[in-house]
Scaffold this motif. Structure first.
Motif, PDB file in Angstrom:
ATOM      1  N   PHE A  28       1.307  -1.342   0.223  1.00  0.00           N
ATOM      2  CA  PHE A  28      -0.058   0.273  -0.024  1.00  0.00           C
ATOM      3  C   PHE A  28       0.531   1.652  -0.190  1.00  0.00           C
ATOM      4  O   PHE A  28       1.904   1.090   0.788  1.00  0.00           O
ATOM      5  N   ASP A  29       0.360   2.300  -0.862  1.00  0.00           N
ATOM      6  CA  ASP A  29       1.038   3.831  -0.561  1.00  0.00           C
ATOM      7  C   ASP A  29       0.519   3.994   0.490  1.00  0.00           C
ATOM      8  O   ASP A  29       0.533   5.598   0.644  1.00  0.00           O
ATOM      9  N   ARG A  30      -1.319   4.672   0.406  1.00  0.00           N
ATOM     10  CA  ARG A  30      -2.158   5.475   1.037  1.00  0.00           C
ATOM     11  C   ARG A  30      -2.856   4.847   2.233  1.00  0.00           C
ATOM     12  O   ARG A  30      -3.579   5.271   2.818  1.00  0.00           O
ATOM     13  N   HIS A  31      -2.654   3.439   2.124  1.00  0.00           N
ATOM     14  CA  HIS A  31      -4.357   2.565   2.685  1.00  0.00           C
ATOM     15  C   HIS A  31      -3.967   3.029   3.989  1.00  0.00           C
ATOM     16  O   HIS A  31      -2.780   2.956   4.472  1.00  0.00           O
ATOM     17  N   VAL A  32      -4.991   3.434   4.881  1.00  0.00           N
ATOM     18  CA  VAL A  32      -5.040   3.033   6.833  1.00  0.00           C
ATOM     19  C   VAL A  32      -6.505   2.432   6.687  1.00  0.00           C
ATOM     20  O   VAL A  32      -7.296   2.312   6.535  1.00  0.00           O
ATOM     21  N   TYR A  33      -6.069   2.063   7.061  1.00  0.00           N
ATOM     22  CA  TYR A  33      -6.783   0.422   8.167  1.00  0.00           C
ATOM     23  C   TYR A  33      -7.600   1.181   9.069  1.00  0.00           C
ATOM     24  O   TYR A  33      -7.592   2.127   9.949  1.00  0.00           O
ATOM     25  N   GLU A  51       5.476   0.595   8.514  1.00  0.00           N
ATOM     26  CA  GLU A  51       4.254   1.002   8.272  1.00  0.00           C
ATOM     27  C   GLU A  51       3.719   1.488  10.486  1.00  0.00           C
ATOM     28  O   GLU A  51       4.597   1.118  11.376  1.00  0.00           O
ATOM     29  N   LEU A  52       2.944   1.722  10.697  1.00  0.00           N
ATOM     30  CA  LEU A  52       2.836   2.447  11.180  1.00  0.00           C
ATOM     31  C   LEU A  52       1.268   2.039  12.337  1.00  0.00           C
ATOM     32  O   LEU A  52       0.231   2.052  11.653  1.00  0.00           O
ATOM     33  N   ILE A  53       1.586   1.225  13.056  1.00  0.00           N
ATOM     34  CA  ILE A  53       0.326   0.991  13.842  1.00  0.00           C
ATOM     35  C   ILE A  53       0.137   1.416  15.262  1.00  0.00           C
ATOM     36  O   ILE A  53       0.677   1.194  15.863  1.00  0.00           O
ATOM     37  N   ASP A  54      -0.825   1.777  15.276  1.00  0.00           N
ATOM     38  CA  ASP A  54      -1.835   1.495  16.881  1.00  0.00           C
ATOM     39  C   ASP A  54      -1.809   0.606  17.614  1.00  0.00           C
ATOM     40  O   ASP A  54      -2.756  -0.327  17.361  1.00  0.00           O
ATOM     41  N   TYR A  55      -1.732   0.564  18.477  1.00  0.00           N
ATOM     42  CA  TYR A  55      -1.728  -0.903  19.016  1.00  0.00           C
ATOM     43  C   TYR A  55      -1.237  -0.452  20.869  1.00  0.00           C
ATOM     44  O   TYR A  55      -0.177   0.274  20.742  1.00  0.00           O
ATOM     45  N   ARG A  56      -2.726  -1.197  21.917  1.00  0.00           N
ATOM     46  CA  ARG A  56      -2.157  -0.973  23.206  1.00  0.00           C
ATOM     47  C   ARG A  56      -1.644   0.158  23.135  1.00  0.00           C
ATOM     48  O   ARG A  56      -1.019   0.572  24.663  1.00  0.00           O
ATOM     49  N   GLY A  57      -2.500   1.777  22.740  1.00  0.00           N
ATOM     50  CA  GLY A  57      -2.190   2.360  23.560  1.00  0.00           C
ATOM     51  C   GLY A  57      -1.029   3.379  23.100  1.00  0.00           C
ATOM     52  O   GLY A  57      -1.420   4.124  23.640  1.00  0.00           O
ATOM     53  N   THR A  84       5.869   8.866   1.470  1.00  0.00           N
ATOM     54  CA  THR A  84       6.602   8.572   0.092  1.00  0.00           C
ATOM     55  C   THR A  84       6.473   7.115   0.438  1.00  0.00           C
ATOM     56  O   THR A  84       6.715   6.950  -1.324  1.00  0.00           O
ATOM     57  N   ASP A  85       6.782   6.744   0.996  1.00  0.00           N
ATOM     58  CA  ASP A  85       7.348   5.296   0.913  1.00  0.00           C
ATOM     59  C   ASP A  85       6.288   4.504   0.937  1.00  0.00           C
ATOM     60  O   ASP A  85       6.752   3.052   0.068  1.00  0.00           O
TER      61      ASP A  85
END
Length: 276
Positions: A28-33, A51-57, A84-85
């Motif tokens: 993915f370039d832009r997809h946000v779950y 990838e940046l993941i929000d998890y456990r606060g 960008t990546d």
């Protein structure tokens, strides 16, 4: 999705007629779950970008080579770590029981740290995921993924590992080998074989690998190649021979034939017929 926004799901089976296990290959370039949770363990390996993941606060930043373990029922998101990546990863969705064979105490394992640095295991997971997504052979899936998931739990969870010694390992391995040889076109699941010996699947895999030096699927594939040689020498066509010895298709036969003998089945057939 654009060419840069891709997600491919593959459903594999843990042994013939066994339960399913889903594999995801994503770029993915832009997809946000959106925030969501899974009933299974989500185990991913980052293979590109971040990838940046929000998890456990908090936030997890996965980069190439890192393993991410998200526990069942835990809410999380996922999106690009830069503007960008983009990000790319391989993930599998494993029922908790797949991680419990090699640990003590019952219950599913707990991972205090969701982001793991284990290059050897990350590489093994990535290779297995890639190969099994292309050809999800049930015995290969059941031989490789539970073994790697058990290693994940034993190395990185808070659970204590079970003892490594398997009483009668050589006898068990030879009995399993003979059963696989007898049923090479429709091999029994390792779960059923393990139950016959009063072992867990992990114990059976360990006994076989310790004795034979390779996992059950690899032994069976080499045995199938040996059988295929005889059929090719007799004039059989590769596509027909593949089915006769239990490979999924001609491509599956070719992959293993090249690994074992260094040539394609067609080239081997032509060479032995020319020599005759």
């Amino acid at each position: 999705m654009s060419a840069r926004e891709q997600a491919l799901w593959t459903r594999a089976r843990l042994g013939r007629c066994g339960p399913p296990l889903d594999l995801l290959t994503a770029r993915f370039d832009r997809h946000v779950y959106a925030p969501h949770a899974h009933a299974e363990f989500t185990i991913g390996v980052c293979v590109g970008g971040a990838e940046l993941i929000d998890y456990r606060g908090g936030h997890i930043r996965a980069t190439p080579g890192s393993i991410v373990v998200l526990e069942p029922g835990e809410m999380h998101t996922g999106g690009p770590g830069s503007t960008t990546d983009g990000y790319a990863y391989r993930a599998l969705y494993a029922a908790p029981a797949l991680l419990t064979d090699g640990i003590l105490g019952g219950g599913h394992p707990h991972f205090r740290e969701p982001l793991l640095d284990d290059p050897e295991l990350a590489a093994a997971l990535r290779i297995a995921h890639t190969e099994l997504s292309a050809c999800p052979d049930p015995l290969e899936v059941e031989s490789r993924l539970p073994w790697l998931l058990t290693a994940l739990a034993r190395r990185h969870s808070t659970s204590r590992p079970t003892p490594d010694e398997i009483p009668g390992a050589a006898w068990v391995a030879h009995a399993v080998r003979d059963r696989l040889a007898d049923e090479l076109t429709a091999p029994p699941s390792l779960t059923l074989l393990a139950a016959d010996f009063g072992l867990s699947r992990y114990q059976l895999l360990r006994a076989f690998r310790t004795t034979m030096g390779i996992p059950p699927y690899a032994w069976l594939a080499q045995h199938r190649v040996t059988r295929a040689r005889g059929l090719l020498e007799a004039g059989g066509r590769p596509a027909e021979v593949a089915a006769q010895v239990g490979f999924a298709d001609q491509a599956h036969l070719t992959r293993w034939f090249r690994r074992v003998l260094g040539v394609t089945p067609a080239a081997y057939r032509n060479s032995v017929q020319d020599a005759g």
